[in-house]
Scaffold this active site. Structure first.
Site, PDB file in Angstrom:
ATOM      1  N   GLU A  79       0.797  -1.237   0.000  1.00 62.41           N
ATOM      2  CA  GLU A  79       0.000   0.000   0.000  1.00 62.41           C
ATOM      3  C   GLU A  79       0.826   1.283   0.000  1.00 62.41           C
ATOM      4  OE1 GLU A  79      -2.534  -0.439   3.436  1.00 62.41           O
ATOM      5  OE2 GLU A  79      -3.666  -2.063   2.528  1.00 62.41           O
ATOM      6  N   GLU A 132      -6.309 -10.619  -0.736  1.00 62.04           N
ATOM      7  CA  GLU A 132      -7.073 -10.339   0.498  1.00 62.04           C
ATOM      8  C   GLU A 132      -8.567 -10.253   0.207  1.00 62.04           C
ATOM      9  OE1 GLU A 132      -5.566  -6.939   2.650  1.00 62.04           O
ATOM     10  OE2 GLU A 132      -3.483  -7.403   2.157  1.00 62.04           O
TER      11      GLU A 132
END
Ligand code: GLA
Length: 331
Positions: free
Chosen positions: A134, A241
């Site tokens: 991220e 995820e």
């Protein structure tokens, strides 16, 4: 669970690995479901820097080792998650006494942290590491989001992290992992970041598509475009995820207490479509990980609204297959 229920890992054995995020509690309470349905695991939190090294010079591999042991005992693979992140990282990494740490100190800590962790988990059941998580800014024109790594080391912290990881283990595939990966604006940024790494001959092997999706977003066409764009870089893709929230991200309602049949049907339709896309692109996709084993426990019960029940997974609160599961396993 009755004997006739299909196993995700068998249904998908010719396509990709099927994983789930776990923690010590789910390994206890959901162990039968996890061991029977999945052939890969990711530690939900236990391999993050704040857990592995809360204090300088100290490493706590205990909980993560138990997860790896479970993987070993049940013939499962592991995705390592995650080495460098702006979140869930202990404050000592960024400090020098009372002052901010300088670039050289932070780089040497990063190198040591990556080497120690990857050497500890130098086991063949690991088939990928998320090296950087991220790093990209969701909005605006800046490529990278603010973080102490960027602030002190500068933009090359990402390059250095991948190099340290490659030094630590010359063989394991190294991933860049992010969310909103199918959103067109963010997709272009992720593509640019990774393409620049490749052009500079930085060792990066794959892109992780987190796939925190919901009943309306993203559009299927955007998912296809993201997969095609990332695959054009010649890298491996992992769905890392996945969950399918009942709520859109900005829906902060708290009054829904059960999953209605209409919502369950809509979710099943979405799961069916998503997995059909994954099968279509399976030559690029090596692994699909769901971010929980079932609706009994998952992080969306607290995020982004605290204490709000959500039902994002393929199995229900009693670990029984939902309509979504049947849609994903019948094709
Ligand atoms: C991000 C991280 C994951 C996890 C989720 C929330 O996606 O990559 O490790 O923290 O947020 O569970």
């Amino acid at each position: 669970m009755s004997e006739e229920v299909l196993k995700l890992k068998d249904v998908y054995k010719d396509y990709f690995k099927i994983g789930t995020a776990v923690n010590l509690e789910t390994l206890e309470k959901d162990k039968d479901l996890i061991a029977s349905q999945f052939n890969s695991m990711t530690a939900e939190n236990d391999m993050k820097p704040i857990i592995l090294s809360l204090e300088e010079e100290k490493f706590n591999y205990g909980p993560a080792d138990q997860i790896v042991q479970f993987a070993n005992d049940n013939n499962m693979g592991m995705r390592g998650h995650t080495l460098v992140w702006h979140n869930q990282t202990p404050g000592w990494m960024f400090k020098d006494g009372d002052k901010k740490a300088g670039r050289e100190l932070m780089l040497s800590r990063l190198e040591k942290y990556i080497h120690t962790t990857m050497n500890h988990y130098n086991d063949s059941l690991f088939y990928a590491w998320d090296v950087v998580n991220e790093a990209i800014d969701d909005t605006g024109s800046h490529l990278l989001r603010e973080s102490p790594w960027l602030d002190t080391i500068g933009e090359d912290y990402i390059e250095r992290a991948f190099e340290f990881a490659r030094d630590a283990n010359p063989d394991i595939p190294l991933f860049y992992n992010d969310y909103n990966e199918s959103h067109p604006h963010k997709r272009e940024k992720i593509y640019k970041l990774v393409k620049d790494l490749i052009d500079k001959e930085i060792p990066v092997d794959g892109i992780g598509l987190q796939a925190h999706w919901n009943l309306e977003a993203p559009h299927l066409d955007d998912i296809r475009r993201a997969i095609e764009k990332y695959a054009s870089l010649g890298l491996k893709l992992h769905v890392t995820e996945m969950d399918v929230s009942i709520f859109n991200f900005d829906d902060r309602r708290k009054d829904l207490t059960t999953l209605s049949p209409e919502m369950e049907e809509k979710q099943a339709e979405r799961y069916g479509e998503f997995f059909s896309i994954f099968r279509e692109y399976h030559e690029y996709i090596d692994s699909v990980t769901l971010w929980a084993a079932s609706d009994r426990y998952n992080w969306l019960n607290d995020f982004p609204v605290e204490n709000r029940k959500n039902w994002p997974m393929l199995f229900d609160e009693a670990n029984q297959p939902k309509e979504s599961f049947y849609r994903v396993t019948s094709f």
